[in-house]
Design a protein around this motif. Structure first.
Motif, short mmCIF file in Angstrom:
data_model
loop_
_atom_site.label_atom_id
_atom_site.label_comp_id
_atom_site.label_asym_id
_atom_site.label_seq_id
_atom_site.Cartn_x
_atom_site.Cartn_y
_atom_site.Cartn_z
N VAL A 1 2.18 123.16 37.02
CA VAL A 1 1.89 122.63 38.33
C VAL A 1 2.95 121.85 38.68
O VAL A 1 3.62 121.84 39.73
N ILE A 2 2.91 120.52 37.96
CA ILE A 2 3.80 119.52 38.32
C ILE A 2 5.24 119.94 38.26
O ILE A 2 6.11 119.39 39.20
N GLU B 1 -5.22 123.64 29.33
CA GLU B 1 -5.29 123.31 30.72
C GLU B 1 -4.21 122.26 30.78
O GLU B 1 -3.57 122.14 32.02
N TYR C 1 1.60 113.05 36.99
CA TYR C 1 0.49 114.19 36.18
C TYR C 1 -1.04 113.52 36.83
O TYR C 1 -1.78 114.32 36.99
N LYS C 2 -0.96 112.13 36.12
CA LYS C 2 -2.91 111.70 36.40
C LYS C 2 -2.94 111.55 38.07
O LYS C 2 -4.11 111.71 38.32
N ALA D 1 -6.06 124.30 38.77
CA ALA D 1 -5.48 123.00 38.42
C ALA D 1 -4.82 122.24 39.94
O ALA D 1 -5.29 120.87 40.07
N VAL D 2 -4.32 122.96 40.79
CA VAL D 2 -3.79 122.58 41.91
C VAL D 2 -5.23 121.98 42.87
O VAL D 2 -5.09 120.89 43.20
N ARG E 1 -8.20 121.46 41.84
CA ARG E 1 -9.17 120.81 40.98
C ARG E 1 -10.51 121.49 40.89
O ARG E 1 -11.47 120.95 41.46
N ILE F 1 -3.05 115.91 39.00
CA ILE F 1 -3.92 116.62 38.35
C ILE F 1 -5.38 116.04 38.02
O ILE F 1 -6.39 116.26 38.11
N ALA G 1 -1.38 122.22 33.51
CA ALA G 1 -0.90 121.05 34.57
C ALA G 1 0.50 120.68 34.60
O ALA G 1 1.17 120.38 35.54
#
Length: 322
Positions: free
Chosen positions: A306-307, A299, A280-281, A75-76, A78, A284, A303
């Motif tokens: 991660v945030i 997923e 987030y957008k 996720a970090v 991509r 991620i 995410a």
């Protein structure tokens, strides 16, 4: 001041100027977010391999800690599943660690059934819960078909619902649903994912529903519910003897107007949930890469983890100067 109340003349309102007061600390935070410095503790190596199962069936090779770590790295940065497999292998090889590396098919399969552990809050105490939702596009032809062939087919997307804690600046609960699910119907599942007491619950007008008030009263009876009633809202039958929180909001709007009500209840802090969704957008992405709904839910949860990790490294603290 709220834009919807000043839509005609908002271009005459000067944009406020702010100054970041912790620039040195915040300037270091974005660097740490993309740092590739990796180390393995003895505890991490010990739980890298899965615990042997005692029930009949095949033995697992990779622990949930390993799969969660791989999904976070994916996720970090991509990455696709194959690229994630290559990244983990390239990290272990220079360190001389003889640890197994899951292949891309294992990552995709395990992501469907992953039960991510709940992360502890940075500080204890009650939560100021701000709820919001948005849309995440699904991977597919999407805009290319619309531009190339002028197709009118509706694009598919999912709707993430988040619960944001205004005290710590963390996402404390999240749910991924289909696009046709009502926002207010997801308040009860969000509250079930929160163990700490909720002191303030705040959402936009779509959360002004009887079911939301009932779910909040059952779990957190002392919580303050803040959601703007609709324009034609009326008082309940017991407003004179036992007024509800909604009755008080309606009366306050009638006395002070909606702008005065917003100031009295500090409704402006709800924008922090919208900022969290925007974050987030930006970090991620605006879409989901997984194909199936269970994997998409995992997923989205990863995410949010991660945030929270990135915001925990440092966030700007600003004050208004003009």
């Amino acid at each position: 001041m709220p834009h919807e109340a000043n839509a005609i003349r908002r271009h005459h309102i000067p944009r406020p100027k702010r100054r970041v007061t912790n620039w040195a600390a915040y300037n270091e935070a974005p660097r740490q977010r993309s740092s590739l410095t990796v180390w393995f503790t003895a505890d991490a190596i010990a739980v890298w391999k899965a615990v042997p199962r005692t029930t009949p069936g095949g033995q697992p090779r990779y622990s949930n800690v390993l799969i969660t770590t791989a999904l976070i790295l994916r996720a970090v940065f991509r990455l696709a599943p194959r690229q994630t497999e290559g990244l983990i292998g390239s990290v272990l090889q220079p360190l001389g660690l003889d640890l197994p590396v899951p292949n891309y098919s294992t990552l995709s399969r395990r992501a469907e059934t992953m039960d991510l552990p709940a992360r502890a809050r940075a500080t204890g105490g009650p939560i100021h819960l701000l709820v919001d939702s948005s849309g995440l596009k699904l991977s597919g032809p999407g805009e290319w078909l619309a531009e190339k062939h002028g197709t009118s087919k509706r694009r598919s997307w999912r709707k993430p619902h988040i619960g944001f804690d205004a005290v710590t600046g963390r996402i404390v609960a999240s749910i991924l649903t289909g696009r046709d699910v009502d926002d207010a119907s997801q308040v009860e599942p969000l509250l079930d994912r929160i163990a700490e007491p909720v002191e303030v619950f705040m959402g936009y007008g779509g959360y002004d529903r009887t079911g939301v008030y009932t779910a909040l009263d059952e779990r957190h009876p002392d919580a303050v519910m803040v959601a703007p009633p609709c324009a034609d809202a009326v008082l309940s039958a017991t407003a004179d003897t036992e007024p509800t929180q909604r009755d008080r909001h309606i009366e306050m709007i009638g006395e002070r107007g909606r702008l005065g009500w917003r100031r009295m209840v500090d409704y402006g802090q709800r924008s922090q949930a919208e900022v969290a969704m925007f974050r987030y957008k930006k970090v991620i992405g605006r879409g989901l890469h997984a194909r199936t709904l269970p994997t998409q839910k995992t997923e989205a949860k990863v995410a949010c983890i991660v945030i929270n990790i990135m915001t925990g490294l440092g966030m700007p603290v600003s004050r208004r100067i003009a």
